[in-house]
Design a protein around this motif. Structure first.
Motif, mmCIF file in Angstrom:
data_model
loop_
_atom_site.group_PDB
_atom_site.id
_atom_site.type_symbol
_atom_site.label_atom_id
_atom_site.label_comp_id
_atom_site.label_asym_id
_atom_site.label_seq_id
_atom_site.Cartn_x
_atom_site.Cartn_y
_atom_site.Cartn_z
ATOM 1 N N GLU A 85 0.856 -1.176 0.000
ATOM 2 C CA GLU A 85 0.000 0.000 0.000
ATOM 3 C C GLU A 85 0.888 1.219 0.000
ATOM 4 O O GLU A 85 2.074 1.129 0.319
ATOM 5 C CB GLU A 85 -0.877 0.007 1.247
ATOM 6 C CG GLU A 85 -2.002 -0.975 1.160
ATOM 7 C CD GLU A 85 -3.033 -0.707 2.238
ATOM 8 O OE1 GLU A 85 -3.777 0.272 2.116
ATOM 9 O OE2 GLU A 85 -3.059 -1.482 3.202
ATOM 10 N N ALA A 86 0.307 2.346 -0.332
ATOM 11 C CA ALA A 86 1.044 3.590 -0.257
ATOM 12 C C ALA A 86 1.650 3.707 1.146
ATOM 13 O O ALA A 86 0.982 3.434 2.138
ATOM 14 C CB ALA A 86 0.119 4.759 -0.524
ATOM 15 N N THR A 87 2.906 4.069 1.201
ATOM 16 C CA THR A 87 3.551 4.245 2.499
ATOM 17 C C THR A 87 3.235 5.644 3.005
ATOM 18 O O THR A 87 3.456 6.626 2.305
ATOM 19 C CB THR A 87 5.073 4.077 2.358
ATOM 20 O OG1 THR A 87 5.340 2.841 1.720
ATOM 21 C CG2 THR A 87 5.758 4.114 3.715
ATOM 22 N N ILE A 88 2.702 5.716 4.212
ATOM 23 C CA ILE A 88 2.359 7.026 4.762
ATOM 24 C C ILE A 88 3.367 7.344 5.856
ATOM 25 O O ILE A 88 3.426 6.637 6.856
ATOM 26 C CB ILE A 88 0.919 7.021 5.303
ATOM 27 C CG1 ILE A 88 -0.042 6.774 4.139
ATOM 28 C CG2 ILE A 88 0.596 8.330 6.003
ATOM 29 C CD1 ILE A 88 -1.478 6.630 4.556
ATOM 30 N N GLY A 89 4.149 8.378 5.644
ATOM 31 C CA GLY A 89 5.178 8.723 6.622
ATOM 32 C C GLY A 89 6.392 7.828 6.464
ATOM 33 O O GLY A 89 7.017 7.808 5.403
#
Ligand SMILES: Nc1nc2c(ncn2[C@@H]2O[C@H](COP(=O)(O)OP(=O)(O)O)[C@@H](O)[C@H]2O)c(=O)[nH]1
Ligand SMILES: [Mg+2]
Lengths: 395, 224
Positions: B58-62
Motif C-alpha cells: 500500500e502507499a507508504t504514509i510517513g
C-alpha cells in the motif's frame, strides 16, 4: 432440515445486546423522522456505545452530522476530469494499491468499478477546491465513505469533510499536520508522565501516528467495522478528536512500550503496529474523557513548544474556536494574519481557562463509569461548538 | 493495513538471550531508502527483510520500518531499513527526523519510469540538506529490471549519472524470483562495506547507537 436459529454468541448477553441495539436503532429512526431533524441526539448516539451500528443508518446520519443536504449533491464529474488533474497520477497509484480497503470477498470486477469511482470522487473534490492538496492517505478516507454511502453522496460528504475536519492536512505543506501531531505527547504527559518521558528519551517522534491521524485510522485497521465505528465517533466530535484517540491507544499500550528498548526504532516499530483487537468502545470513551479533561486550549502551549520552529503556533487556540478555524474561508484568510499574530496569541495561551466544575465532574464520571458518562461529556463539549459549526455552514 | 508486509519484522526485534551476562546488543546499521512514489521501495525493503516479494503493498504514509539481523564476519548486525513515503509533501516536514544518524542512503528509481529517474537530483539535493556530513555512503538502485520490454532508463545513462554522483549503481528487481539473491546482495554489500571499511568503523557508544567517523567516499563495485 435444521431449525433456523438466530445467530447468537452468548445467550443472555447476546439477547441483551440485541435488544439494546434494536432500541438504539429505533431511537435513531425516531429522531430522523422528526422534521427538522435534531442533530444533538444524533451526535450523542454516534459517540455512545456501538455508534451508529449499521451502514443503513450511517447513510442517513453521516450527512446530518456534516450538515449536508442529500437532495443537493455534487453533479457527476465532467469527462475531462482526469486529463485536467495534476494529481491524477499519484491518486491512480495510491488507489490501485488500495486493495486491502475493499471487502475480501468482493468480486474483482465490482472492486475495480469502485476503484474507478474512488479516483473520480477524489479528483472531483480536488478540482472543485483548488486550495486543497492531495495527500497519500486521503484515499483511505474517501474509500470509507464510498463503501458506506455510495459515489454521489460520498463525493458530497467528502467535500464537506475536506474543507473542515481534514482541512489542515490538505495545506500545501504538512506543517499544520505536524502541529496537530504535536498534541500527542502533551496528552500522554497529562495521563502517564513516565510513558511520556520514556518516549521522549527514545526520540521516537510522532510519525508512527501520522497515518492514524490523516486517515482517521482507515489505513491501519483491517476490520472495516472498526473503521466505520471510529468514523461515527470522529464525525460527531471535534476535529482534533483523532489525536486524542491516538494518544489513548498509546496509553493503552503503556506497559508494552515501557518494556521495549528505549530507542527510536524499537518504539516506532512497536507503536506503528496497531493491535487489531483493541477495546474500541472503552478507548472511545476514554478519548472523549481526555478531551474534556484536557481540551486543546489547555494543551496548545505545550504542543507549540514541541515544535522547534514555531511555524503555526496557534492553529487551534481554543476548542471552541477551532471549529471556526476549520472553516475554509476563514482559514485561508486567517492563516496569514495568524502568522503575524503568532507572538500575540502565544501570550494569550498562557492564560488558559480554569477547568469548570462541570467538566471535572463529567470527567470523573467518565473515568469511573467508563462507558456512557464520558460519551455524554463529549457530546456536551461537541454541542458547545456544534451550533456555531452548523450556523457557519448554513449562513 | 500493512499486516502482511510487516509480519516479517518479528524476527529481529526480540533478542532473547539466556545466560549470566546481559545480552550483548547487536550493532545497528541504519539505512534510509528514498525515491519517488511507486518505484518499489516498500517491495525492496520487504524483500530483503522477509525474503519474498510482497503480495501487495500500500502507499507508504510517513515512514515504515523493517529490520533484519545478519551475521557478518561472525558479528551479528541489525540492518534497519527505513522505508519512506514518496509523496513530496511528506518529505518536507515529516521525514527529516528519520535522517538522524543514518549510516547509508539508498536512492531508488523505477527503470520503467523515466520521471522517477529525473527526480533523482532532487532527492540527492534534499538528502544533502538533511545529512550533516557528505560522507555517508549512498547507493543507487534501479528497480523493476524484470520488466524488460518497458525499460525507459538505459543502463549507460544511469551509470553515467551514478558516476557523476560517486555512487555505485545496481539494477535489480524486487519481484523477479530468479534474482533471488540480488536484492540481498545489494544490502549485504552495503553492510559489508560499512563494516569493513577502515574509515567507516562503526563505533559503539554507551547508549548502543553507533556513529560513523568521517570517511572518504566509498568505492564499491557495480553489480550490473
Ligand atoms: N514488475 C515489478 N514490479 C514491482 C517491482 N517492485 C515493485 N513493483 C510494483 O510496483 C508497485 C509499487 O511498489 P511499492 O513497493 O509499493 O513502491 P513504493 O511507493 O516505492 O514503496 C507495486 O505495484 C509493486 O508490485 C519489481 O521489481 N518488478
Ligand atoms: Mg512504499
Amino acid at each position: 432440515m435444521a431449525q433456523p436459529r438466530p445467530p447468537r454468541l452468548h445467550d443472555n448477553g447476546g439477547r441483551d445486546f440485541d435488544a439494546k441495539q434494536k432500541r438504539k436503532i429505533a431511537e435513531i429512526y425516531q429522531v430522523l423522522n422528526n422534521e427538522p431533524v435534531d442533530i444533538a441526539p444524533l451526535r450523542r448516539m454516534a459517540i455512545s456505545e456501538g455508534g451508529l451500528l449499521v451502514d443503513e443508518i450511517r447513510c442517513k446520519v453521516w450527512p446530518k452530522l456534516l450538515n449536508v443536504n442529500i437532495d443537493d449533491l455534487l453533479p457527476t464529474p465532467e469527462e475531462e476530469l482526469r486529463e485536467n488533474s495534476k494529481d491524477y497520477q499519484q491518486v491512480l497509484l495510491d488507489v490501485r494499491r488500495s486493495l486491502r480497503r475493499f471487502p475480501p470477498d468482493m468480486p474483482d470486477e465490482q472492486r475495480e468499478g469502485l476503484q474507478e469511482e474512488l479516483i473520480d470522487c477524489i479528483l472531483q473534490v480536488l478540482q472543485r477546491n483548488p486550495q486543497l492538496h492531495y495527500y497519500q492517505g486521503y484515499h483511505d478516507i474517501v474509500v470509507t465513505f464510498l463503501l458506506v454511502v455510495g459515489e454521489r453522496v460520498a463525493a458530497t460528504l467528502v467535500e464537506k469533510l475536506s474543507t473542515h475536519h481534514l482541512r489542515d492536512f490538505m495545506d500545501p505543506t504538512m506543517d499544520n499536520t505536524k502541529h496537530i501531531l504535536n498534541y500527542l505527547m502533551p496528552i500522554i504527559d497529562q495521563v502517564n508522565p513516565d510513558l511520556h518521558d520514556f518516549m521522549q528519551r527514545a526520540e521516537v517522534g510522532t510519525i508512527f501516528a501520522l497515518s492514524w491521524l490523516i486517515t482517521w485510522f482507515g489505513h491501519v485497521l483491517s476490520d472495516f467495522r472498526h473503521v466505520v465505528r471510529l468514523y461515527d465517533f470522529f464525525l460527531a466530535c471535534h476535529p482534533l478528536m483523532p489525536i486524542y484517540f491516538a494518544a489513548v491507544i498509546v496509553l493503552h499500550r503503556a506497559s508494552e512500550v515501557l518494556a521495549c528498548d528505549c530507542d527510536m526504532a524499537s518504539v516506532h516499530h512497536l507503536l506503528s503496529q496497531i493491535p487489531q483487537d483493541l477495546p474500541y468502545e472503552t478507548l472511545i470513551s476514554r478519548a472523549g474523557d481526555l478531551f474534556v479533561q484536557f481540551p486543546p486550549s489547555k494543551l496548545a502551549q505545550e504542543a507549540a513548544q514541541q515544535q522547534a520552529e514555531r511555524t503555526a503556533a496557534s492553529t487551534f487556540k481554543d476548542f471552541e474556536l477551532a471549529s471556526a478555524q476549520q472553516r475554509p474561508d476563514t482559514i485561508l484568510r486567517q492563516r496569514f494574519r495568524e502568522r503575524l499574530r503568532a507572538e500575540e496569541s502565544a501570550k494569550s495561551l498562557l492564560a488558559t481557562k480554569p477547568r469548570t466544575n462541570r467538566f471535572v465532574k463529567l470527567a470523573v464520571m467518565g473515568l469511573t463509569v467508563a462507558l456512557g458518562a464520558a460519551a455524554l461529556a463529549v457530546v456536551k463539549s461537541a454541542l458547545e461548538w456544534a451550533p456555531k459549526f452548523e450556523l457557519q455552514i448554513f449562513p | 493495513m500493512a499486516a502482511d508486509v510487516e509480519s516479517s519484522l518479528e524476527l529481529s526485534l526480540s533478542s532473547s538471550y539466556v545466560g549470566p551476562l546481559p545480552p550483548p546488543r547487536s550493532r545497528i546499521l541504519k539505512i534510509i531508502v528514498i525515491g519517488d512514489s511507486n518505484v518499489g521501495k516498500t517491495c525492496l525493503t520487504y524483500r530483503f527483510c522477509a525474503g519474498s516479494f510482497p503480495k501487495r503493498t500500500e502507499a507508504t504514509i510517513g515512514v515504515d520500518f523493517r529490520e533484519r539481523a545478519v551475521d557478518i564476519d561472525e558479528e551479528r548486525i541489525k540492518i534497519q531499513l527505513w522505508d519512506t513515503a514518496g509523496q513530496e509533501r511528506f518529505r518536507k516536514s515529516m521525514v527529516q527526523h528519520y535522517y538522524r544518524n543514518v549510516h547509508a542512503v539508498v536512492f531508488v528509481y523505477d527503470m520503467t519510469n523515466i520521471a522517477s529517474f529525473h527526480s533523482l537530483p532532487l532527492w540527492i539535493e534534499e538528502c544533502k540538506q538533511h545529512l550533516l556530513t557528505n560522507d555517508i555512503p549512498r547507493i543507487l538502485v534501479g528497480n523493476k529490471c524484470d520488466l524488460r520490454n518497458a525499460i525507459q532508463v538505459p543502463t549507460d545513462v544511469a551509470q553515467k549519472f551514478a558516476d557523476t554522483h560517486g555512487m555505485p549503481l545496481f539494477e535489480t528487481s524486487a519481484k523477479n524470483p530468479n534474482d533471488n539473491d540480488h536484492v540481498e546482495a545489494i544490502f549485504m554489500t552495503l553492510a559489508h562495506k560499512l563494516k569493513s571499511h577502515k574509515s567507516l568503523m562503526l563505533s559503539q557508544l554507551p547508549d548502543n547507537t553507533i556513529h560513523l567517523e568521517p570517511a572518504s567516499k566509498p568505492t564499491m563495485t557495480c553489480w550490473c
